[in-house]
Design an enzyme around this catalytic site. Structure first.
Site, PDB file in Angstrom:
ATOM      1  CE1 TYR A  11     -18.152  11.475  45.973  1.00 39.75           C
ATOM      2  CE2 TYR A  11     -15.810  10.888  45.964  1.00 39.75           C
ATOM      3  CZ  TYR A  11     -17.025  11.017  46.642  1.00 39.75           C
ATOM      4  OH  TYR A  11     -17.101  10.696  47.965  1.00 39.75           O
ATOM      5  CG  ASN A  32     -12.951  16.568  29.594  1.00 37.56           C
ATOM      6  OD1 ASN A  32     -13.535  16.012  30.519  1.00 37.56           O
ATOM      7  ND2 ASN A  32     -11.716  16.253  29.234  1.00 37.56           N
ATOM      8  CG  LEU A  33     -19.571  16.964  30.410  1.00 40.93           C
ATOM      9  CD1 LEU A  33     -20.880  17.125  29.638  1.00 40.93           C
ATOM     10  CD2 LEU A  33     -19.870  16.884  31.918  1.00 40.93           C
ATOM     11  CG  ASP A  51      -9.509  18.894  27.281  1.00 38.52           C
ATOM     12  OD1 ASP A  51      -9.857  17.711  27.145  1.00 38.52           O
ATOM     13  OD2 ASP A  51      -8.451  19.247  27.858  1.00 38.52           O
ATOM     14  CG  PHE A  73     -12.051  19.632  41.999  1.00 38.70           C
ATOM     15  CD1 PHE A  73     -11.721  19.070  43.222  1.00 38.70           C
ATOM     16  CD2 PHE A  73     -12.766  20.831  42.006  1.00 38.70           C
ATOM     17  CE1 PHE A  73     -12.082  19.675  44.410  1.00 38.70           C
ATOM     18  CE2 PHE A  73     -13.136  21.445  43.188  1.00 38.70           C
ATOM     19  CZ  PHE A  73     -12.801  20.870  44.395  1.00 38.70           C
ATOM     20  CG  ASN A  92      -6.645  15.430  31.712  1.00 41.40           C
ATOM     21  OD1 ASN A  92      -6.863  16.584  31.358  1.00 41.40           O
ATOM     22  ND2 ASN A  92      -7.544  14.703  32.330  1.00 41.40           N
ATOM     23  CE1 TYR A 141      -4.439  11.406  40.472  1.00 40.58           C
ATOM     24  CE2 TYR A 141      -4.038  10.134  42.473  1.00 40.58           C
ATOM     25  CZ  TYR A 141      -4.673  11.181  41.829  1.00 40.58           C
ATOM     26  OH  TYR A 141      -5.511  11.996  42.520  1.00 40.58           O
ATOM     27  CG  ASP A 285      -3.386  -0.998  46.615  1.00 43.62           C
ATOM     28  OD1 ASP A 285      -3.448   0.124  46.096  1.00 43.62           O
ATOM     29  OD2 ASP A 285      -4.346  -1.779  46.685  1.00 43.62           O
TER      30      ASP A 285
HETATM   31  N1  UDP Z   1      -9.811  -2.535  47.704  1.00 45.43           N
HETATM   32  C1  UDP Z   1     -10.191  -3.872  47.783  1.00 45.43           C
HETATM   33  N2  UDP Z   1     -11.136  -4.335  46.904  1.00 45.43           N
HETATM   34  C2  UDP Z   1     -11.707  -3.545  45.945  1.00 45.43           C
HETATM   35  C3  UDP Z   1     -11.332  -2.166  45.883  1.00 45.43           C
HETATM   36  C4  UDP Z   1     -10.384  -1.701  46.785  1.00 45.43           C
HETATM   37  O1  UDP Z   1      -9.688  -4.637  48.628  1.00 45.43           O
HETATM   38  O2  UDP Z   1     -12.523  -4.041  45.161  1.00 45.43           O
HETATM   39  C5  UDP Z   1      -8.815  -1.991  48.675  1.00 45.43           C
HETATM   40  C6  UDP Z   1      -7.563  -1.434  48.026  1.00 45.43           C
HETATM   41  O3  UDP Z   1      -6.593  -2.448  47.875  1.00 45.43           O
HETATM   42  C7  UDP Z   1      -7.131  -0.370  49.047  1.00 45.43           C
HETATM   43  C8  UDP Z   1      -8.450   0.091  49.676  1.00 45.43           C
HETATM   44  O4  UDP Z   1      -9.419  -0.903  49.332  1.00 45.43           O
HETATM   45  O5  UDP Z   1      -6.358  -0.959  50.068  1.00 45.43           O
HETATM   46  C9  UDP Z   1      -8.911   1.431  49.139  1.00 45.43           C
HETATM   47  O6  UDP Z   1      -8.874   1.384  47.718  1.00 45.43           O
HETATM   48  P1  UDP Z   1      -9.500   2.516  46.806  1.00 45.43           P
HETATM   49  O7  UDP Z   1      -9.342   2.062  45.379  1.00 45.43           O
HETATM   50  O8  UDP Z   1     -10.863   2.850  47.279  1.00 45.43           O
HETATM   51  O9  UDP Z   1      -8.613   3.793  47.084  1.00 45.43           O
HETATM   52  P2  UDP Z   1      -7.005   4.026  46.974  1.00 45.43           P
HETATM   53  O10 UDP Z   1      -6.471   3.742  48.344  1.00 45.43           O
HETATM   54  O11 UDP Z   1      -6.454   3.112  45.930  1.00 45.43           O
HETATM   55  O12 UDP Z   1      -6.915   5.443  46.609  1.00 45.43           O
END
Ligand code: UDP
Length: 330
Positions: A11, A32-33, A51, A73, A92, A141, A285
């Site tokens: 992306y 590496n697709l 790879d 990336f 990776n 990550y 989160d």
């Molecule tokens: N989120 C959500 N529903 C979804 C996907 C994401 O409520 O189906 C929320 C997620 O909890 C976060 C925000 O959207 O607070 C952004 O999530 P995303 O996965 O896009 O990016 P991240 O912040 O994890 O890198």
């Protein structure tokens, strides 16, 4: 002389290749697709499928092409998956970069721009988050990206390889022309899922937690247009080529939007009702992530221009509406 884009079929990497070629650079893509798409690679780029963990393959590419600098990336980038398969992420993201640095050392390539992440900060003590904030990743990550930053630091000391590490906040949007865009399988990111719901591909979107300490209870994130993000990479390359010292920069819009605000804005852009359901919090989160990007603005001269959330959603919508199956069924 060419710029080597590792992960140029993904992306963000594919958007970098388009901008580099638009600005008359010769571009070599390695991918590496595994998660990238062949259709996302600009037709004028020279493509090698392989790879990054394969030193024999990398040596072949570096020998054949005259590589001036590397933009890296190529990585696995899903927080949830990284918690379940930590070794795949270390392999990776960390080992893969080790092999790249090995090849750069052997072929005397001195500049690398690296995709890092806001996930290196974990739950920040203070927002907006500045680069001086102590890294403390709360997921595998983020940890792998932080380890790579340290690896590059020591390679700079030993082999004078200069790096710029760019810590991304939430990257979104698509090329304005709609030629390329976001297509992850499975899709986990908020904006694509909202827009797939607008297209009728899901009957609702689940909000992951409405009990956060934010004004409407849903988490707040800082969304940055992929085109603006890539612009910073080009400026980082220029900075290194003009003798800039290795450094780390945040890339965000410095503005936060809640999940509910994003859904509201998408309803406006798409005209679709976009039904929601309330779900539990997603593991790992944080409640609020907002960047301070003052350093990138000051040092790199970076000025994001597509910062309105509506513009970001409009460009993403332009892609999703015209490519409801992304790059097609593979
Ligand atoms: N989120 C959500 N529903 C979804 C996907 C994401 O409520 O189906 C929320 C997620 O909890 C976060 C925000 O959207 O607070 C952004 O999530 P995303 O996965 O896009 O990016 P991240 O912040 O994890 O890198």
């Amino acid at each position: 002389m060419s710029i080597l884009v590792l992960g140029g079929a993904g992306y963000i990497g594919s958007h970098a290749v388009y901008q580099l070629i638009n600005q008359q650079n010769d571009v070599v893509v390695v991918d590496n697709l595994q998660t990238g798409h062949r259709e996302a690679i600009h037709p004028e780029a020279t493509f090698y499928k392989g790879d990054i963990r394969n030193i024999v393959f990398l040596r072949y590419v570096f020998k054949k092409e005259s590589i001036d600098a590397v933009i890296h990336f190529a990585a696995n980038s899903l927080v949830g998956e990284s918690m379940k398969k930590p070794l795949a992420y270390f392999d990776n993201n960390v080992y893969g970069t080790q092999v790249i640095l090995q090849a750069m050392t052997e072929f005397n390539v001195k500049h690398i721009v690296f995709s890092s992440t806001a996930a290196v900060y974990g739950n920040p003590a203070q927002v907006p988050i500045a680069e001086t904030s102590d890294p403390n990743p709360t997921n595998t990550y983020g940890e792998t990206k932080y380890i790579v930053e340290k690896m590059m630091y020591w390679m700079n000391q030993a082999h004078d390889i200069k790096y710029v590490s760019l810590r991304y906040f939430n990257v979104a949007g698509a090329l304005h022309s709609g030629e390329i865009g976001e297509d992850h399988r499975p899709e986990t990111h908020l904006i694509p899922i909202i827009l797939q719901t607008a297209l009728g591909q899901h009957d609702h979107i689940t909000i992951f937690g409405e009990d956060y300490d934010t004004p409407d209870g849903s988490p707040i994130r800082d969304y940055i247009h992929v085109d603006d993000l890539i612009q910073a990479h080009l400026q980082a390359l220029d900075y290194l080529q003009h003798g800039g010292a290795s450094d780390v920069f945040n890339l965000g819009s410095s503005e936060g939007f809640s999940v509910k605000e994003m859904i509201k804005s998408a309803r406006k852009v798409t005209g679709a009702p976009i039904l929601v359901e309330s779900g539990p919090r997603r593991d790992g989160d944080p409640s609020v992530l907002i960047a301070s990007s003052d350093k990138a603005q000051k040092v790199l001269g970076w000025h994001p221009s597509r910062i309105s959330i509506e513009t970001i959603i409009k460009d993403a919508w332009n892609w999703h509406r015209t490519h409801p199956d992304g790059y097609g069924r593979e």
